[in-house]
Write a protein that holds these residues in place. Structure first.
Motif, PDB file in Angstrom:
ATOM      1  N   THR A 138       0.747  -1.074  -0.020  1.00  0.00           N
ATOM      2  CA  THR A 138       0.124   0.097   0.062  1.00  0.00           C
ATOM      3  C   THR A 138       0.719   1.238  -0.003  1.00  0.00           C
ATOM      4  O   THR A 138       1.986   1.349   0.335  1.00  0.00           O
ATOM      5  CB  THR A 138      -0.878   0.149   1.355  1.00  0.00           C
ATOM      6  N   THR A 170      -5.312  -0.150   0.857  1.00  0.00           N
ATOM      7  CA  THR A 170      -5.192  -1.765   0.719  1.00  0.00           C
ATOM      8  C   THR A 170      -4.799  -2.430   2.320  1.00  0.00           C
ATOM      9  O   THR A 170      -5.173  -3.390   2.391  1.00  0.00           O
ATOM     10  CB  THR A 170      -4.038  -2.037  -0.318  1.00  0.00           C
ATOM     11  N   ILE A 191      -2.942   0.927  -6.521  1.00  0.00           N
ATOM     12  CA  ILE A 191      -2.638   1.179  -7.735  1.00  0.00           C
ATOM     13  C   ILE A 191      -2.188   2.698  -7.705  1.00  0.00           C
ATOM     14  O   ILE A 191      -3.179   3.615  -7.102  1.00  0.00           O
ATOM     15  CB  ILE A 191      -3.966   1.007  -8.861  1.00  0.00           C
ATOM     16  N   SER A 200     -10.155   3.858 -10.317  1.00  0.00           N
ATOM     17  CA  SER A 200     -11.169   3.253 -11.250  1.00  0.00           C
ATOM     18  C   SER A 200     -12.344   2.556 -10.774  1.00  0.00           C
ATOM     19  O   SER A 200     -13.183   2.313 -11.852  1.00  0.00           O
ATOM     20  CB  SER A 200     -10.185   2.745 -12.351  1.00  0.00           C
ATOM     21  N   VAL A 250      -8.565   5.331  -1.505  1.00  0.00           N
ATOM     22  CA  VAL A 250      -8.595   6.468  -0.770  1.00  0.00           C
ATOM     23  C   VAL A 250      -7.933   7.600  -1.645  1.00  0.00           C
ATOM     24  O   VAL A 250      -6.965   7.347  -2.101  1.00  0.00           O
ATOM     25  CB  VAL A 250      -8.128   6.445   0.708  1.00  0.00           C
TER      26      VAL A 250
HETATM   27  C1  LIG Z   1      -0.765  10.050  -7.328  1.00  0.00           C
HETATM   28  C2  LIG Z   1      -2.015   9.100  -7.634  1.00  0.00           C
HETATM   29  C3  LIG Z   1      -2.136   8.196  -8.772  1.00  0.00           C
HETATM   30  C4  LIG Z   1      -3.311   7.378  -8.787  1.00  0.00           C
HETATM   31  N1  LIG Z   1      -3.248   6.641 -10.075  1.00  0.00           N
HETATM   32  C5  LIG Z   1      -4.505   5.744 -10.230  1.00  0.00           C
HETATM   33  C6  LIG Z   1      -4.564   5.126 -11.416  1.00  0.00           C
HETATM   34  O1  LIG Z   1      -3.726   5.189 -12.465  1.00  0.00           O
HETATM   35  N2  LIG Z   1      -5.699   4.505 -11.616  1.00  0.00           N
HETATM   36  C7  LIG Z   1      -6.584   4.061 -10.554  1.00  0.00           C
HETATM   37  O2  LIG Z   1      -7.469   3.398 -10.641  1.00  0.00           O
HETATM   38  N3  LIG Z   1      -6.252   4.855  -9.211  1.00  0.00           N
HETATM   39  C8  LIG Z   1      -5.501   5.692  -9.081  1.00  0.00           C
HETATM   40  N4  LIG Z   1      -5.055   6.347  -8.004  1.00  0.00           N
HETATM   41  C9  LIG Z   1      -5.940   6.139  -6.744  1.00  0.00           C
HETATM   42  C10 LIG Z   1      -5.678   5.221  -5.974  1.00  0.00           C
HETATM   43  O3  LIG Z   1      -5.375   3.860  -6.571  1.00  0.00           O
HETATM   44  C11 LIG Z   1      -6.134   4.983  -4.526  1.00  0.00           C
HETATM   45  O4  LIG Z   1      -5.471   6.317  -3.824  1.00  0.00           O
HETATM   46  C12 LIG Z   1      -5.921   3.898  -3.907  1.00  0.00           C
HETATM   47  O5  LIG Z   1      -6.270   4.104  -2.421  1.00  0.00           O
HETATM   48  C13 LIG Z   1      -4.406   3.434  -3.738  1.00  0.00           C
HETATM   49  O6  LIG Z   1      -4.230   2.419  -2.866  1.00  0.00           O
HETATM   50  P1  LIG Z   1      -3.405   2.533  -1.589  1.00  0.00           P
HETATM   51  O7  LIG Z   1      -4.301   3.378  -0.321  1.00  0.00           O
HETATM   52  O8  LIG Z   1      -3.661   1.235  -0.708  1.00  0.00           O
HETATM   53  O9  LIG Z   1      -2.277   2.925  -1.769  1.00  0.00           O
HETATM   54  C14 LIG Z   1      -4.012   7.275  -7.835  1.00  0.00           C
HETATM   55  C15 LIG Z   1      -4.031   7.969  -6.588  1.00  0.00           C
HETATM   56  C16 LIG Z   1      -2.913   9.038  -6.678  1.00  0.00           C
HETATM   57  C17 LIG Z   1      -2.742   9.705  -5.253  1.00  0.00           C
END
Ligand SMILES: Cc1cc2nc3c(=O)[nH]c(=O)nc-3n(C[C@H](O)[C@H](O)[C@H](O)COP(=O)(O)O)c2cc1C
Length: 186
Positions: free
Chosen positions: A10, A15, A58, A91, A133
């Motif tokens: 994460t 996650t 992601i 997404s 988030v």
């Molecule tokens: C800089 C940034 C880039 C992101 N890029 C994508 C992306 O390419 N595709 C998507 O579906 N979500 C994207 N997101 C949303 C993330 O998937 C979301 O913040 C998710 O919570 C990430 O998982 P984590 O909190 O476990 O790190 C992005 C978020 C951030 C902050």
């Protein structure tokens, strides 16, 4: 009792708490569950587990590195086990009104889950696509600046700000129902 292992990577925390939620549901369904944050701890051996769930957040279309390395390292053993994959991503719950929700989800399912399973020759018993988030408190300066454009969209879409600067697009019921389905398959 079925031994289950959940490993995840994460960046912003979605996650991690999703993994804990899945673990809680699996435990209620009678499984013995261990959860490992691969950014903090390593897994050396998976022999004792019948079910392995691998999750990632992601960012810019990419998984975190650690769960991907895990899949590579244990590819052979995983072929003999029950495997489930999940991702937390924007997404899954698009906030832009103009975006086609079903299309966004289908593309994400293909790109982040089906292609990953194919890459490692896996036939997962389940693939979970969950929201994520937007945590403006721990984004890098650059991402905070570029992503701040979506704040009005998050607010317009009614996404709850669960703490100051943290917007959560996840559907907890969908996560728990998915975990129940996984438990029923093992
Ligand atoms: C800089 C940034 C880039 C992101 N890029 C994508 C992306 O390419 N595709 C998507 O579906 N979500 C994207 N997101 C949303 C993330 O998937 C979301 O913040 C998710 O919570 C990430 O998982 P984590 O909190 O476990 O790190 C992005 C978020 C951030 C902050």
């Amino acid at each position: 009792m079925t031994n289950a292992l959940i490993v995840y990577g994460t960046r912003y925390g979605a996650t991690a708490s999703t993994s804990e939620d899945i673990a809680e549901t699996l435990s209620k369904e009678g499984l013995d569950v261990k959860v490992v944050n691969l950014k903090k701890d390593k897994v050396k051996d998976i022999t004792e587990y019948e079910l392995i769930i691998v999750g990632s957040g992601i960012q810019i279309h990419k998984w975190t590195g650690e769960p991907d390395k895990f899949l590579k390292k244990f590819q052979k053993e995983l072929a003999e086990k029950k495997v489930a994959l999940f991702v937390c991503c924007g997404s899954a719950e698009p906030i832009d009104e103009k975006e086609d929700k079903a299309e966004s989800r289908e593309n994400a399912r293909t790109k982040y889950l089906k292609e990953k399973a194919a890459k490692y020759n896996l036939q997962p018993i389940a693939m979970g696509l969950f929201g994520g988030v937007y945590n403006f408190n721990n984004m890098s300066w650059f991402f905070r600046k570029t992503m701040s454009a979506i704040k009005p969209q998050l607010e317009a879409a009614g996404v709850p700000e669960t703490e100051p600067g943290l917007y959560d697009t996840r559907d907890t019921n969908a996560i728990r129902n998915w975990a129940k389905e996984v438990a029923q398959k093992v």
